[in-house]
Design an enzyme around this catalytic site. Sequence first.
Site, PDB file in Angstrom:
ATOM      1  N   LYS A 160      -3.765   0.208  -7.103  1.00 46.55           N
ATOM      2  CA  LYS A 160      -2.911   1.273  -6.556  1.00 46.55           C
ATOM      3  C   LYS A 160      -3.754   2.548  -6.531  1.00 46.55           C
ATOM      4  O   LYS A 160      -3.615   3.416  -7.408  1.00 46.55           O
ATOM      5  CB  LYS A 160      -1.685   1.439  -7.456  1.00 46.55           C
ATOM      6  CG  LYS A 160      -0.367   1.174  -6.733  1.00 46.55           C
ATOM      7  CD  LYS A 160       0.790   1.234  -7.654  1.00 46.55           C
ATOM      8  CE  LYS A 160       1.905   2.149  -7.190  1.00 46.55           C
ATOM      9  NZ  LYS A 160       2.324   2.048  -5.812  1.00 46.55           N
TER      10      LYS A 160
HETATM   11  N1  PMP Z   1       2.805  -2.461  -1.879  1.00 45.36           N
HETATM   12  C1  PMP Z   1       2.524  -1.153  -1.905  1.00 45.36           C
HETATM   13  C2  PMP Z   1       1.542  -0.599  -0.929  1.00 45.36           C
HETATM   14  C3  PMP Z   1       3.158  -0.316  -2.851  1.00 45.36           C
HETATM   15  O1  PMP Z   1       2.874   0.984  -2.887  1.00 45.36           O
HETATM   16  C4  PMP Z   1       4.117  -0.869  -3.734  1.00 45.36           C
HETATM   17  C5  PMP Z   1       4.828   0.011  -4.724  1.00 45.36           C
HETATM   18  N2  PMP Z   1       4.186   0.064  -5.949  1.00 45.36           N
HETATM   19  C6  PMP Z   1       4.369  -2.253  -3.674  1.00 45.36           C
HETATM   20  C7  PMP Z   1       3.699  -3.011  -2.734  1.00 45.36           C
HETATM   21  C8  PMP Z   1       5.323  -2.904  -4.620  1.00 45.36           C
HETATM   22  O2  PMP Z   1       4.748  -3.039  -5.900  1.00 45.36           O
HETATM   23  P1  PMP Z   1       5.638  -3.026  -7.225  1.00 45.36           P
HETATM   24  O3  PMP Z   1       6.659  -4.077  -7.049  1.00 45.36           O
HETATM   25  O4  PMP Z   1       4.665  -3.368  -8.296  1.00 45.36           O
HETATM   26  O5  PMP Z   1       6.208  -1.679  -7.349  1.00 45.36           O
END
Ligand code: PMP
Length: 315
Positions: A160
């Site tokens: 991220k």
């Molecule tokens: N893809 C992206 C690009 C994101 O920013 C997020 C949000 N964190 C997700 C997928 C979903 O991930 P998570 O379920 O871990 O929040």
Amino acid sequence: MAASPMLAHAYFEGQIVPFGEAKISIGTHALQYGTGAFAGIRGYLDADGETINIFRLPDHATRLLNSAKLLRANLPFDRESLADTIVSLVEANAPTGDVYIRPFVYKSSVQLTPRLKGMDDELAIYMLSLGDYLDTSQGVKAAVASWVRIPDNAIPGRGKLSGSYINSALAKDEVEEKGADEAILLNTAGKVSEGSGCNLFLVRDGVLTTSPITGDILEGITRRSFLQFASDEGIPTEQREIDRSELYLADEAFFCGTGIQVAPIASIDGRPIGNGVPGPITARLRDIFFAIVRGQSDRYGHWVTHVRPRVAVAR
Ligand code: PMP
């Protein structure tokens, strides 16, 4: 003016401080070059009205440390101490409703060269009050963006990483200007990757399908949870490449992620999905998710960290 959703305290340079005192130099490397990594974690107010239920905190801590590893960041935290620091901030803020917790790691040196090695790194955390930001009961409108998802060998999307969210922002703006709520990005191979800030699932002929973790997606924690719910419910699942045209033939489709939670998709590129209302598999998985985070079900209890801030403060 609307009240600020920001909670009073932040974690900054090793201490809990008033949010307004957590400030960095305009020369900070992460601000110039996007050399940061972040997490987004939700805490839900339990049905008891007191406890904050943090969903999969150790998993979020692990993913943030993995993102930090991609950035070659050196931090004096392991999974447990990072999770404990987040809990301490929740206790200090003593929220009375649902919250979103934003920890981030950043290259804090004031330095001109865009490199990763040999720089100072810091961890900061802040929190805000946050309810639903897209309507999760009705379907949302999705559109395929012309912006392509950044490939792993350009900027790894499985971390991220702050700078890579410019890609998300370009796609989000484009589809919002076309009247859609959320973007679907294709990867450089032309296959479906994910939303701008969420993962994507389709249901076709009773099979729950999502792109593989090698498909230039973030390794979503909600995605992983939904795959687990489905397999525990006896719903067949597949993680495989998805063609764009499969989007239009899906019986059901939904986005999921920490921020968006679960958002059933009513249409993609103006084409209705199913009969435009959340389908039965989407609704079933969504109900499992919300029962867990609101403390109405003991299933998957090990995924929830219970924090009772007001009890902790009174002790
Ligand atoms: N893809 C992206 C690009 C994101 O920013 C997020 C949000 N964190 C997700 C997928 C979903 O991930 P998570 O379920 O871990 O929040």
